[in-house]
Design a protein around this motif. Structure first.
Motif, PDB file in Angstrom:
ATOM      1  N   UNK A 162      10.190   7.987  15.329  1.00  0.00           N
ATOM      2  CA  UNK A 162       9.839   8.876  16.437  1.00  0.00           C
ATOM      3  C   UNK A 162       8.377   8.707  16.843  1.00  0.00           C
ATOM      4  N   UNK A 163       7.496   8.562  15.876  1.00  0.00           N
ATOM      5  CA  UNK A 163       6.077   8.370  16.175  1.00  0.00           C
ATOM      6  C   UNK A 163       5.870   7.046  16.905  1.00  0.00           C
ATOM      7  N   UNK A 164       6.561   6.000  16.471  1.00  0.00           N
ATOM      8  CA  UNK A 164       6.439   4.698  17.135  1.00  0.00           C
ATOM      9  C   UNK A 164       6.987   4.719  18.558  1.00  0.00           C
ATOM     10  N   UNK A 165       7.950   5.603  18.837  1.00  0.00           N
ATOM     11  CA  UNK A 165       8.547   5.647  20.167  1.00  0.00           C
ATOM     12  C   UNK A 165       7.695   6.413  21.175  1.00  0.00           C
ATOM     13  N   UNK A 166       6.653   7.106  20.698  1.00  0.00           N
ATOM     14  CA  UNK A 166       5.768   7.811  21.619  1.00  0.00           C
ATOM     15  C   UNK A 166       4.901   6.799  22.365  1.00  0.00           C
ATOM     16  N   UNK A 167       4.569   7.067  23.626  1.00  0.00           N
ATOM     17  CA  UNK A 167       3.743   6.115  24.374  1.00  0.00           C
ATOM     18  C   UNK A 167       2.313   6.104  23.856  1.00  0.00           C
ATOM     19  N   UNK A 168       1.662   4.978  24.039  1.00  0.00           N
ATOM     20  CA  UNK A 168       0.273   4.874  23.598  1.00  0.00           C
ATOM     21  C   UNK A 168      -0.638   5.575  24.599  1.00  0.00           C
ATOM     22  N   UNK A 169      -1.850   5.872  24.180  1.00  0.00           N
ATOM     23  CA  UNK A 169      -2.778   6.604  25.037  1.00  0.00           C
ATOM     24  C   UNK A 169      -3.204   5.780  26.242  1.00  0.00           C
ATOM     25  N   UNK A 170      -3.367   4.461  26.088  1.00  0.00           N
ATOM     26  CA  UNK A 170      -3.846   3.620  27.169  1.00  0.00           C
ATOM     27  C   UNK A 170      -2.859   3.567  28.327  1.00  0.00           C
ATOM     28  N   UNK A 171      -1.584   3.505  28.013  1.00  0.00           N
ATOM     29  CA  UNK A 171      -0.591   3.325  29.071  1.00  0.00           C
ATOM     30  C   UNK A 171      -0.055   4.637  29.616  1.00  0.00           C
ATOM     31  N   UNK A 172      -0.455   5.761  29.054  1.00  0.00           N
ATOM     32  CA  UNK A 172       0.148   7.018  29.487  1.00  0.00           C
ATOM     33  C   UNK A 172      -0.209   7.365  30.929  1.00  0.00           C
ATOM     34  N   UNK A 173      -1.450   7.169  31.369  1.00  0.00           N
ATOM     35  CA  UNK A 173      -1.795   7.491  32.756  1.00  0.00           C
ATOM     36  C   UNK A 173      -1.117   6.522  33.719  1.00  0.00           C
ATOM     37  N   UNK A 174      -1.035   5.250  33.331  1.00  0.00           N
ATOM     38  CA  UNK A 174      -0.338   4.272  34.173  1.00  0.00           C
ATOM     39  C   UNK A 174       1.147   4.594  34.266  1.00  0.00           C
ATOM     40  N   UNK A 179       2.533   7.531  33.873  1.00  0.00           N
ATOM     41  CA  UNK A 179       2.699   8.751  34.645  1.00  0.00           C
ATOM     42  C   UNK A 179       2.603   8.475  36.135  1.00  0.00           C
ATOM     43  N   UNK A 180       1.657   7.644  36.529  1.00  0.00           N
ATOM     44  CA  UNK A 180       1.490   7.317  37.934  1.00  0.00           C
ATOM     45  C   UNK A 180       2.717   6.568  38.462  1.00  0.00           C
ATOM     46  N   UNK A 238       5.712   6.680  37.212  1.00  0.00           N
ATOM     47  CA  UNK A 238       6.831   7.625  37.196  1.00  0.00           C
ATOM     48  C   UNK A 238       6.755   8.555  38.393  1.00  0.00           C
ATOM     49  N   UNK A 239       5.569   9.024  38.727  1.00  0.00           N
ATOM     50  CA  UNK A 239       5.409   9.896  39.891  1.00  0.00           C
ATOM     51  C   UNK A 239       5.776   9.170  41.183  1.00  0.00           C
ATOM     52  N   UNK A 240       5.370   7.910  41.310  1.00  0.00           N
ATOM     53  CA  UNK A 240       5.732   7.129  42.503  1.00  0.00           C
ATOM     54  C   UNK A 240       7.240   6.954  42.601  1.00  0.00           C
ATOM     55  N   UNK A 241       7.858   6.649  41.477  1.00  0.00           N
ATOM     56  CA  UNK A 241       9.313   6.476  41.463  1.00  0.00           C
ATOM     57  C   UNK A 241      10.010   7.778  41.835  1.00  0.00           C
ATOM     58  N   UNK A 242       9.552   8.890  41.272  1.00  0.00           N
ATOM     59  CA  UNK A 242      10.141  10.192  41.582  1.00  0.00           C
ATOM     60  C   UNK A 242       9.928  10.571  43.047  1.00  0.00           C
ATOM     61  N   UNK A 243       8.769  10.225  43.589  1.00  0.00           N
ATOM     62  CA  UNK A 243       8.488  10.501  44.992  1.00  0.00           C
ATOM     63  C   UNK A 243       9.441   9.722  45.894  1.00  0.00           C
ATOM     64  N   UNK A 244       9.668   8.451  45.567  1.00  0.00           N
ATOM     65  CA  UNK A 244      10.595   7.627  46.350  1.00  0.00           C
ATOM     66  C   UNK A 244      12.018   8.176  46.255  1.00  0.00           C
ATOM     67  N   UNK A 245      12.432   8.568  45.052  1.00  0.00           N
ATOM     68  CA  UNK A 245      13.761   9.147  44.883  1.00  0.00           C
ATOM     69  C   UNK A 245      13.890  10.450  45.672  1.00  0.00           C
TER      70      UNK A 245
END
Length: 164
Positions: free
Chosen positions: A88-100, A102-103, A105-112
Protein backbone atom coordinates in the motif's frame (compact mmCIF):
# COMPACT_ATOMS: atom_id res chain seq x y z
CA UNK A 1 -6.86 -0.89 -12.04
CA UNK A 2 -7.83 -2.95 -9.02
CA UNK A 3 -5.80 -5.42 -7.00
CA UNK A 4 -6.64 -7.28 -3.84
CA UNK A 5 -4.41 -7.72 -0.84
CA UNK A 6 -5.01 -10.25 1.91
CA UNK A 7 -7.93 -8.42 3.53
CA UNK A 8 -8.13 -5.15 1.61
CA UNK A 9 -9.26 -4.17 -1.88
CA UNK A 10 -7.06 -1.50 -3.42
CA UNK A 11 -8.32 0.93 -6.02
CA UNK A 12 -5.51 2.49 -8.05
CA UNK A 13 -6.94 5.84 -9.14
CA UNK A 14 -8.00 7.30 -5.82
CA UNK A 15 -5.29 8.15 -3.30
CA UNK A 16 -7.72 8.79 -0.44
CA UNK A 17 -9.00 5.24 -0.76
CA UNK A 18 -5.44 3.96 -0.52
CA UNK A 19 -4.77 6.08 2.55
CA UNK A 20 -7.91 4.73 4.19
CA UNK A 21 -6.87 1.19 3.30
CA UNK A 22 -3.41 1.87 4.68
CA UNK A 23 -4.93 3.07 7.95
CA UNK A 24 -7.15 -0.02 8.07
CA UNK A 25 -4.12 -2.25 7.47
CA UNK A 26 -2.15 -0.55 10.24
CA UNK A 27 -5.11 -0.95 12.61
CA UNK A 28 -5.39 -4.61 11.61
CA UNK A 29 -1.67 -5.08 12.31
CA UNK A 30 -2.10 -3.49 15.74
CA UNK A 31 -4.95 -5.95 16.41
CA UNK A 32 -2.68 -8.82 15.32
CA UNK A 33 0.05 -7.70 17.72
CA UNK A 34 -2.38 -7.27 20.63
CA UNK A 35 -3.96 -10.67 20.02
CA UNK A 36 -0.58 -12.36 19.66
CA UNK A 37 0.62 -10.85 22.94
CA UNK A 38 -2.64 -11.91 24.61
CA UNK A 39 -2.20 -15.50 23.42
CA UNK A 40 1.42 -15.51 24.60
CA UNK A 41 0.37 -14.24 28.01
CA UNK A 42 -2.46 -16.74 28.22
CA UNK A 43 -0.40 -19.74 27.22
CA UNK A 44 2.86 -18.98 29.02
CA UNK A 45 3.44 -20.57 32.39
CA UNK A 46 3.69 -18.48 35.51
CA UNK A 47 7.31 -17.98 36.49
CA UNK A 48 9.12 -16.51 39.43
CA UNK A 49 12.10 -14.24 39.24
CA UNK A 50 14.33 -16.90 40.77
CA UNK A 51 13.98 -20.50 39.60
CA UNK A 52 12.80 -22.92 42.27
CA UNK A 53 15.40 -25.28 43.71
CA UNK A 54 14.57 -28.86 44.49
CA UNK A 55 15.85 -30.49 47.71
CA UNK A 56 18.73 -31.97 45.72
CA UNK A 57 19.86 -28.46 44.70
CA UNK A 58 18.83 -28.66 41.05
CA UNK A 59 16.83 -25.88 39.49
CA UNK A 60 13.23 -26.76 38.76
CA UNK A 61 11.61 -25.10 35.77
CA UNK A 62 8.09 -25.58 34.49
CA UNK A 63 8.11 -26.82 30.91
CA UNK A 64 6.52 -24.31 28.51
CA UNK A 65 3.17 -25.21 27.05
CA UNK A 66 3.13 -26.01 23.36
CA UNK A 67 1.18 -23.49 21.32
CA UNK A 68 3.01 -23.66 18.01
CA UNK A 69 -0.23 -23.46 16.04
CA UNK A 70 -1.11 -20.05 17.55
CA UNK A 71 2.44 -18.81 17.19
CA UNK A 72 2.58 -19.89 13.57
CA UNK A 73 -0.86 -18.43 12.83
CA UNK A 74 -0.05 -15.01 14.31
CA UNK A 75 3.41 -14.98 12.72
CA UNK A 76 1.77 -15.62 9.34
CA UNK A 77 -0.90 -12.94 9.91
CA UNK A 78 1.66 -10.37 11.03
CA UNK A 79 3.97 -11.10 8.08
CA UNK A 80 1.10 -11.00 5.55
CA UNK A 81 -0.26 -7.74 6.95
CA UNK A 82 3.25 -6.23 6.91
CA UNK A 83 3.54 -7.14 3.21
CA UNK A 84 0.15 -5.56 2.57
CA UNK A 85 1.23 -2.37 4.34
CA UNK A 86 4.44 -2.24 2.29
CA UNK A 87 2.49 -2.72 -0.92
CA UNK A 88 0.00 0.00 0.00
CA UNK A 89 2.83 2.41 0.80
CA UNK A 90 4.52 1.64 -2.53
CA UNK A 91 1.25 2.28 -4.39
CA UNK A 92 1.01 5.84 -3.07
CA UNK A 93 2.18 8.51 -5.54
CA UNK A 94 5.51 10.17 -5.00
CA UNK A 95 5.73 13.79 -3.91
CA UNK A 96 7.37 14.99 -7.14
CA UNK A 97 4.66 13.72 -9.45
CA UNK A 98 1.66 14.55 -7.29
CA UNK A 99 1.17 18.13 -8.58
CA UNK A 100 1.67 16.98 -12.17
CA UNK A 101 -0.76 14.12 -11.69
CA UNK A 102 -3.32 16.42 -10.10
CA UNK A 103 -3.07 18.90 -12.95
CA UNK A 104 -3.43 16.15 -15.57
CA UNK A 105 -6.34 14.66 -13.65
CA UNK A 106 -8.06 18.05 -13.42
CA UNK A 107 -7.64 18.60 -17.18
CA UNK A 108 -9.05 15.16 -17.90
CA UNK A 109 -11.99 15.75 -15.56
CA UNK A 110 -12.62 19.16 -17.13
CA UNK A 111 -12.73 17.61 -20.61
CA UNK A 112 -15.07 14.86 -19.41
CA UNK A 113 -17.29 17.53 -17.84
CA UNK A 114 -17.49 19.47 -21.13
CA UNK A 115 -18.40 16.28 -23.03
CA UNK A 116 -21.03 15.34 -20.46
CA UNK A 117 -22.50 18.84 -20.67
CA UNK A 118 -22.86 18.57 -24.47
CA UNK A 119 -24.50 15.15 -24.17
CA UNK A 120 -26.87 16.44 -21.50
CA UNK A 121 -27.91 19.40 -23.67
CA UNK A 122 -28.60 17.05 -26.60
CA UNK A 123 -30.69 14.75 -24.45
CA UNK A 124 -32.65 17.69 -23.03
CA UNK A 125 -33.37 19.01 -26.54
CA UNK A 126 -34.56 15.60 -27.72
CA UNK A 127 -36.67 15.25 -24.59
CA UNK A 128 -38.29 18.65 -25.13
CA UNK A 129 -39.11 17.83 -28.76
CA UNK A 130 -40.59 14.51 -27.71
CA UNK A 131 -42.59 16.22 -24.95
CA UNK A 132 -44.02 18.69 -27.49
CA UNK A 133 -45.07 15.79 -29.76
CA UNK A 134 -46.72 13.95 -26.87
CA UNK A 135 -48.53 17.10 -25.72
CA UNK A 136 -49.73 17.73 -29.30
CA UNK A 137 -50.99 14.17 -29.58
CA UNK A 138 -52.78 14.44 -26.23
CA UNK A 139 -54.36 17.71 -27.34
CA UNK A 140 -55.60 16.08 -30.57
CA UNK A 141 -57.00 13.13 -28.63
CA UNK A 142 -58.85 15.37 -26.16
CA UNK A 143 -60.32 17.47 -29.02
CA UNK A 144 -61.46 14.31 -30.78
CA UNK A 145 -63.08 12.99 -27.59
CA UNK A 146 -64.89 16.27 -26.99
CA UNK A 147 -66.23 16.26 -30.57
CA UNK A 148 -67.39 12.66 -30.12
CA UNK A 149 -69.19 13.59 -26.91
CA UNK A 150 -70.91 16.51 -28.68
CA UNK A 151 -72.06 14.16 -31.43
CA UNK A 152 -73.40 11.65 -28.91
CA UNK A 153 -75.38 14.34 -27.06
CA UNK A 154 -77.21 15.75 -30.11
CA UNK A 155 -80.87 14.62 -30.06
CA UNK A 156 -82.11 12.63 -33.02
CA UNK A 157 -85.81 12.10 -33.68
CA UNK A 158 -85.24 9.29 -36.10
CA UNK A 159 -84.14 6.84 -33.50
CA UNK A 160 -86.88 4.39 -32.58
CA UNK A 161 -86.30 1.43 -30.33
CA UNK A 162 -86.28 -1.82 -32.21
CA UNK A 163 -88.80 -4.37 -31.07
CA UNK A 164 -88.83 -8.01 -31.84
Amino acid sequence: MYFTLANYQVTEPNMTDRLTQLQDAVNHQADNFCNAIGILQQSSPATKFLPERTPSGQMHQTPPQENHNYSLMFATLIARTAKDIDHLIESLPSEESSSELQLASLRRLEQENVEATHKLKEVIERGQKLLEKVQGALSDISKSQMEMQKLDKTPTTDKQPIRF
